[in-house]
Write an enzyme that holds these catalytic residues in place. Structure first.
Site, PDB file in Angstrom:
ATOM      1  N   TYR A  75     -16.762 123.639  17.136  1.00  0.00           N
ATOM      2  CA  TYR A  75     -15.525 123.913  16.394  1.00  0.00           C
ATOM      3  C   TYR A  75     -14.989 125.273  16.803  1.00  0.00           C
ATOM      4  CZ  TYR A  75     -12.553 125.491  12.543  1.00  0.00           C
ATOM      5  OH  TYR A  75     -11.509 126.008  11.803  1.00  0.00           O
ATOM      6  N   ALA A 116     -21.635 130.131  20.868  1.00  0.00           N
ATOM      7  CA  ALA A 116     -21.809 128.891  21.634  1.00  0.00           C
ATOM      8  C   ALA A 116     -21.264 129.072  23.048  1.00  0.00           C
ATOM      9  CB  ALA A 116     -21.097 127.738  20.936  1.00  0.00           C
ATOM     10  N   CYS A 142     -23.092 121.244  18.458  1.00  0.00           N
ATOM     11  CA  CYS A 142     -23.764 121.173  19.764  1.00  0.00           C
ATOM     12  C   CYS A 142     -24.705 119.977  19.861  1.00  0.00           C
ATOM     13  CB  CYS A 142     -24.502 122.475  20.058  1.00  0.00           C
ATOM     14  SG  CYS A 142     -23.413 123.919  19.985  1.00  0.00           S
TER      15      CYS A 142
END
Length: 217
Positions: free
Chosen positions: A75, A141, A172
Site C-alpha cells: 500500500y 518495503a 508483501c
C-alpha cells in the site's frame, strides 16, 4: 557522481509515475545521469509481478494497480515517503543482490540516526522494527524492476500515516504481517525530512560503492 533528485507533486497518481519511470528508462543512454524521484502517493494498492490477487483481502474504495515491479502487494498513501531510484546498475558495476542490500541498508541507516533500531529479515526483503513480544513489524518495503541493466521503482518508508489500509491486504504476501511507521515508534518528523535524508544517504552509498570498485577494494 551526477545525480538528479526531484520531488514529485503531492498526491501523485501511481500509474502516472510508473509510466514516467518506464519512459525515462527506455530513453536513457549510457551517459544519462541517474535520478531519484521522491513523492507521497494518493492511496493505492500495487500488485507486483509475483502478486496474487487473493492477497488483496478488502480494498474498499482504494484502487488496485498491477505493476511490473518485483514482489507481492503493498500500500502507498499519504504520510509515506516513496523513493524511486532510476539507477544504471550496469554502469555502477552493481549486482542486483548488492543493490537490494544498499536500499535496505539506506533505510536502516536513516532510521538509526533518528533513534529507531531497524533490521533486515532473511528471506523477506524490506526493513523491520522489533515490537513488544519480539515480533517484527515492517516499516519499509522494496520493489524493483531491472531493464537492460537499469533499475526503476525503489523503496517506501512509513513516516506518519494511517496504517489501516494495510489491514485490507496481506502485506508483501505475508498473512498477518504487522506494519508500523516512524510516528508509532515515537518519532515526529516530516515526510520531506525523511525523503531528503534517504536521498542523501542513497547518493552517499552509491558513490562509495563505485569508489570501492574503482580503487579495487
Amino acid at each position: 557522481m551526477s545525480m538528479n533528485v526531484a520531488w514529485l507533486s503531492p498526491g501523485a497518481a501511481y500509474a502516472d509515475v510508473w509510466e514516467a519511470m518506464k519512459a525515462f528508462t527506455a530513453s536513457r543512454g549510457p551517459a544519462t545521469p541517474d535520478e531519484i524521484w521522491l513523492c507521497e502517493h494518493a492511496p493505492v494498492y500495487t500488485l507486483g509481478q509475483a502478486g496474487l490477487p487473493q492477497h488483496v483481502l478488502n480494498p474498499a474504495d482504494i484502487a488496485v494497480v498491477r505493476s511490473d515491479r518485483g514482489g507481492q502487494v503493498t500500500y502507498h498513501g499519504p504520510g509515506q515517503i516513496v523513493v524511486y531510484c532510476l539507477f544504471d546498475l550496469r554502469r555502477a558495476g552493481m549486482y542486483v543482490r548488492d543493490y537490494v542490500a544498499l536500499l535496505e541498508e539506506t533505510a536502516i541507516a536513516v532510521l538509526g540516526r533518528a533513534g529507531i533500531v531497524a533490521q533486515r529479515k532473511p528471506g523477506a526483503p524490506g526493513v523491520y522494527v522489533e515490537q513488544p513480544g519480539q515480533t517484527l513489524a515492517k516499516i519499509a518495503a522494496l520493489g524493483i524492476k531491472i531493464r537492460k541493466g537499469c533499475a526503476y521503482h525503489g523503496l517506501s518508508l512509513n513516516v506518519a500515516m494511517d496504517l489501516t489500509p494495510f489491514h485490507g491486504i496481506n502485506p508483501c504476501g505475508y498473512e498477518g504481517l504487522q506494519t508500523t511507521d516512524m510516528a508509532s515508534c515515537g518519532l515526529s518528523c516530516s515526510v520531506h525530512e525523511v525523503g531528503q535524508a534517504l536521498a542523501d544517504e542513497l547518493v552517499r552509498r552509491l558513490s562509495a560503492y563505485q569508489g570501492s570498485l574503482s580503487s579495487g577494494e
